[in-house]
Motif scaffolding. Sequence first.
Motif, PDB file in Angstrom:
ATOM      1  N   GLY A 182       0.819  -1.209   0.000  1.00 51.94           N
ATOM      2  CA  GLY A 182       0.000   0.000   0.000  1.00 51.94           C
ATOM      3  C   GLY A 182       0.850   1.255   0.000  1.00 51.94           C
ATOM      4  N   LEU A 183       1.875   1.273   0.836  1.00 55.26           N
ATOM      5  CA  LEU A 183       2.725   2.470   0.903  1.00 55.26           C
ATOM      6  C   LEU A 183       3.490   2.667  -0.409  1.00 55.26           C
ATOM      7  N   TYR A 185       2.473   1.705  -3.317  1.00 61.90           N
ATOM      8  CA  TYR A 185       1.484   2.191  -4.278  1.00 61.90           C
ATOM      9  C   TYR A 185       1.210   3.669  -4.059  1.00 61.90           C
ATOM     10  N   MET A 186       1.164   4.049  -2.800  1.00 65.33           N
ATOM     11  CA  MET A 186       0.867   5.440  -2.465  1.00 65.33           C
ATOM     12  C   MET A 186       1.898   6.395  -3.065  1.00 65.33           C
ATOM     13  N   MET A 187       3.159   5.967  -3.084  1.00 64.48           N
ATOM     14  CA  MET A 187       4.206   6.860  -3.555  1.00 64.48           C
ATOM     15  C   MET A 187       4.423   6.786  -5.061  1.00 64.48           C
ATOM     16  N   THR A 188       3.951   5.716  -5.695  1.00 62.46           N
ATOM     17  CA  THR A 188       4.241   5.581  -7.120  1.00 62.46           C
ATOM     18  C   THR A 188       2.994   5.501  -7.987  1.00 62.46           C
ATOM     19  N   GLY A 189       1.895   5.053  -7.421  1.00 59.92           N
ATOM     20  CA  GLY A 189       0.668   4.928  -8.207  1.00 59.92           C
ATOM     21  C   GLY A 189       0.618   3.686  -9.071  1.00 59.92           C
TER      22      GLY A 189
ATOM     23  N   PRO B 116       0.539  10.831  -6.239  1.00 62.37           N
ATOM     24  CA  PRO B 116       0.901   9.916  -7.331  1.00 62.37           C
ATOM     25  C   PRO B 116      -0.187   8.901  -7.658  1.00 62.37           C
ATOM     26  N   VAL B 117      -0.922   8.459  -6.633  1.00 60.47           N
ATOM     27  CA  VAL B 117      -1.956   7.453  -6.901  1.00 60.47           C
ATOM     28  C   VAL B 117      -3.025   7.969  -7.845  1.00 60.47           C
ATOM     29  N   HIS B 120      -1.146   8.333 -11.934  1.00 57.81           N
ATOM     30  CA  HIS B 120      -0.638   7.245 -12.759  1.00 57.81           C
ATOM     31  C   HIS B 120      -1.608   6.073 -12.693  1.00 57.81           C
TER      32      HIS B 120
ATOM     33  N   PHE C  48      -5.986   2.065   3.025  1.00 58.99           N
ATOM     34  CA  PHE C  48      -6.042   2.040   1.556  1.00 58.99           C
ATOM     35  C   PHE C  48      -7.132   2.964   1.036  1.00 58.99           C
ATOM     36  N   MET C  51      -6.333   6.614   1.091  1.00 60.97           N
ATOM     37  CA  MET C  51      -5.453   7.137   0.048  1.00 60.97           C
ATOM     38  C   MET C  51      -6.159   7.272  -1.292  1.00 60.97           C
TER      39      MET C  51
END
Lengths: 494, 329, 118, 88
Positions: A182-183, A185-189, B116-117, B120, C48, C51
């Motif tokens: 999750g983290l 994903y949060m920083m990179t998408g 970023p989420v 992208h 999750f 975010m």
Amino acid sequence: MLLSNLPALQVVVPLVSAPICLLLRRPGHAWACALTVSWAVLVMAVLLLRQVALEGTVSYPLGAWATPWGIEYRIDMLAALVILVIAIIGAVVMPYARRSVMQELDDEHIGAFYTCYLLCLTGLLGIVVTGDAFNLFVFLEISSLSSYVLISLGRDRRALTAAFQYLVMGTIGATFILIGVGLMYMMTGTLNMADLAQRLPAVDDTRTVRVAFAFVTVGVSIKLALFPLHIWLPNAYIYAPSVVSIFLAATATKVGVYVLLRLFFTVFGVQFSFDDMHVGDIIMWLAIAAVLTGSLVAIFQDNLKRMLAYSSVAQIGYIVLGIALATGAGVSAGIIYLFNHALIKGALFMALGGIMLRLGSVELRDLHGLLRQMPWTVAAIIAGGLSLIGVPLTAGFISKWYLVAAALEGGLWPLAFIVLASSLLTVIYVWRIVEATCFRAAGDERPGVREAPLSMLLPTWLLIALNLYIGVDAEVLTGLADTAAAALVGEALP
Amino acid sequence: MQHLVDIVLLGLLMITGFAIVRMRSLLAVTMLTSIYSLFSALLFVVLDAVDVALTEAAIGAGISTILLLATVALTTEYEKVPSHRSLLPLLVVTLTGAALIYGTLDMPHYGDPNAPVHRHVAPDYIEDTPEEIGVPNVVTSVLASYRGYDTLGEVTVIFTAGVGVLALLGVHLRKRTEQPSDYHKLVVLRVIAKLFFPLILLFALYVLFHGDYGPGGGFQAGVIFATGFVLYALTHGLGNAERVIPPALLGILAAAGVLLYSAVGIEGMLLGGKFLEYNVLADDPVSGQHLGILLIETGVGITVAAVILIIYFGFVSRRPGGADAQDPS
Amino acid sequence: MSTLLGHYNYWIVIVLMMTGFYTVIARPNLVKKIIGLFIFQTSVFILFISMAKVEGGTAPIIEEGYSLYSNPLPHVLILTAIVVGLATTALGLALVVRIQEAYGTTNEDDIHVQDETD
Amino acid sequence: MYAIATILILVAIAVGLVRAFRGPTLFDRVMAGNMIGTLTVLLVAVLGFMNGRPEFLDIALVYVLISFISTIAVLRVYVSRHDHADTD
């Protein structure tokens, strides 16, 4: 059609066969189903390895969606090798399973047993093949949940508590991995590993990514039973049905190691993992601790299954030691070790399963003079034990040789010393088995105890033979491992 | 306003969480867990995750609570005071929590559209779904098509749980005559349940087929479907419920759902596409997608409903104290 | 101040996670452990979903008149994770029931005592 | 208008939670749980209208169903055996 969809079929075939296996009412049919599928998986694994060796990394977009929008299957040399290990163990253990399972389980549970075995196989293969961080979590859970069930089917009531403890620790580990993913994903998408590898360097100085790295590492370490997170392992191996001990000991932790490699080298990259986060230093100390404590504790065990379980903790330490070096030679040694250890532990646990079948016990004091009654089984244990020690002309020698060479190449001679010293510890506990089975007279008569049936002896000796073959001619294996390691370590270089 | 609700709900969750740790009556804790789950489901509504809210309420507050109740009924009702107190757990938890807090410091802010989420991958799902998949609910399109393979894994996970419970607890058939002792007192309840039962099943079908347009889908439908039977079993006794849907059939249904899902995937391969490629299922890609999504959602629904019933029957057919005579262990 | 507001959600969620985690590792009662796992996992779901939220956005179901939607991907992941959570809870509780039948207790300390004396 | 309703419902939920914590009898907790369930349904409805997407009322329907069934489950499992107050 078949060849181009090979990566998907590798996982889908066992997945589809699991519900079919449940539908088959007769225990014999369920076994036949599991056996056929295991061999099909082995054939596919060989074909896949060939494809990867010829064409390089294979990528397969599931649902035909382009990455990173869809889920990708990505098989490089490392993945192909680990798949091969799983497939070999699966294919060898299934012919073996029929007798052992029939004796150790009730008829009504046998269908569920083979279904769970297939699900576990599916999960392990899925983890290795996938190129998507979240998909990895899903398949990790498939393999974990099915192994909890498999362990709990053991006869002893302690199998239940062992399964429960594994469930609690495994779920904590999986949740840690989920938090880490999750983290990230949060920083990179993105969730695709290749895409993550591209996008992480831009944000790898953030505290969030560092924490993500820590969480995923801890989560995976629980799964692969790295010291001191190994406490679930001994009981799980001891009280599980014999076939489950064999299968899990030979494959589950290896897949954990694979995930660790993927993570350090492919996703985060060597530079971030080892230079910025210094993970190499940390896991090296843990690995040394694992090697020493695992071997020491194994010496004092009177239950052979428990002895081998602690030896597994030590052996995982060796594998991680190779990875911790973070050099091409080190990682290659780790991969070779992983492969060989799966064969050795598989063979040893198989021999124990044979003893369990005839004797109903694997306590050292019950095995006195067993050589007379079960010569082939005891010989298999001794051969496996020699390989575990690392005597020349066995696979164990090859793995230790490469590990020591890699340590010396890195100028870490104390490490090489530790490897040799702990091998002496291995000698001690293997000697205890030899002494009990060969040189002690049987205390009381064991009427009716005879050699294990051929269906169990042959698979055991097949693995031993493979072991000895690698000990003599390891060129193919080391060549493949070097390719895999070079790809891992080189990938991250600029 | 949204912020206020968000803050208050999180506060309530925190209080409930602390109460769950402290209380020793497991029955009370079970009910608080249900409330906890309900609050988090509410939070999901506030955070725009309507599909998740639906699922969390049905699973967390519904099924999980019922399972917990059944377990507490079979075990002890009061938690013992620990014989020894150790500081280690507190230390581990504090360290883990501190690490996570440290990690939040560089996170994009909550709700930041430039995180970023949101830049992208995800925006393309929202943009491309109308033309590539042709359903308004983007969650459904991602779940069933873009990441359909994850969902196959998810179905396999729940199938595994079903097989596991079957192996651990088994489902023993009950006689029809075996009715609850206070059967005669339940007239009102039975009438209401009988009235509700078809409506619940109808509603499950609605959730299944409306999942493309609104919150819902195969998973939620399966849970609601199973809930209907749970209601029936609660009011009419287990024996009667098992006559309506025999446990032997449940195992077959659970397997059938997984098989249906994988069959759709394999059909894609046979027609020359990739595994789980729906575009090739029909002449034009969008109707292929529609067909594929509908079929796999049905598969998911069947498996989920069957497995939840297997689990429910497994738990409630056990007797307190383990006096289940048929079990050899 | 903006850090506080921007991270309020995450911080509370972390407290929730740790509440669950603590229950798992500190409590000897097996049912309570499963409840702890449940709380732990549910809290990760909230992380999750938090975010995925976009300020001023709406649920990701496309409709005329809306242009800003929250991120659907975490929703999908969490739907899967909820199912995994249910599977774990069900299996865990089934094991608890069997342990109760085999040992007559669901207290970890008592089980250890029984195993030692075996 | 919706804002006021939301605040009032939240306050009512908090009050219900107090009863769920304090007990002392099982019935108090069941009652509190049921009340919170009902209030949740209301809150979902109000939030739906406030955000302009009332079509999500489906969720509220599911909540009603769940709240109904879990209350019955608690009562069915326990009431026959529990007539005395439990103390924490």
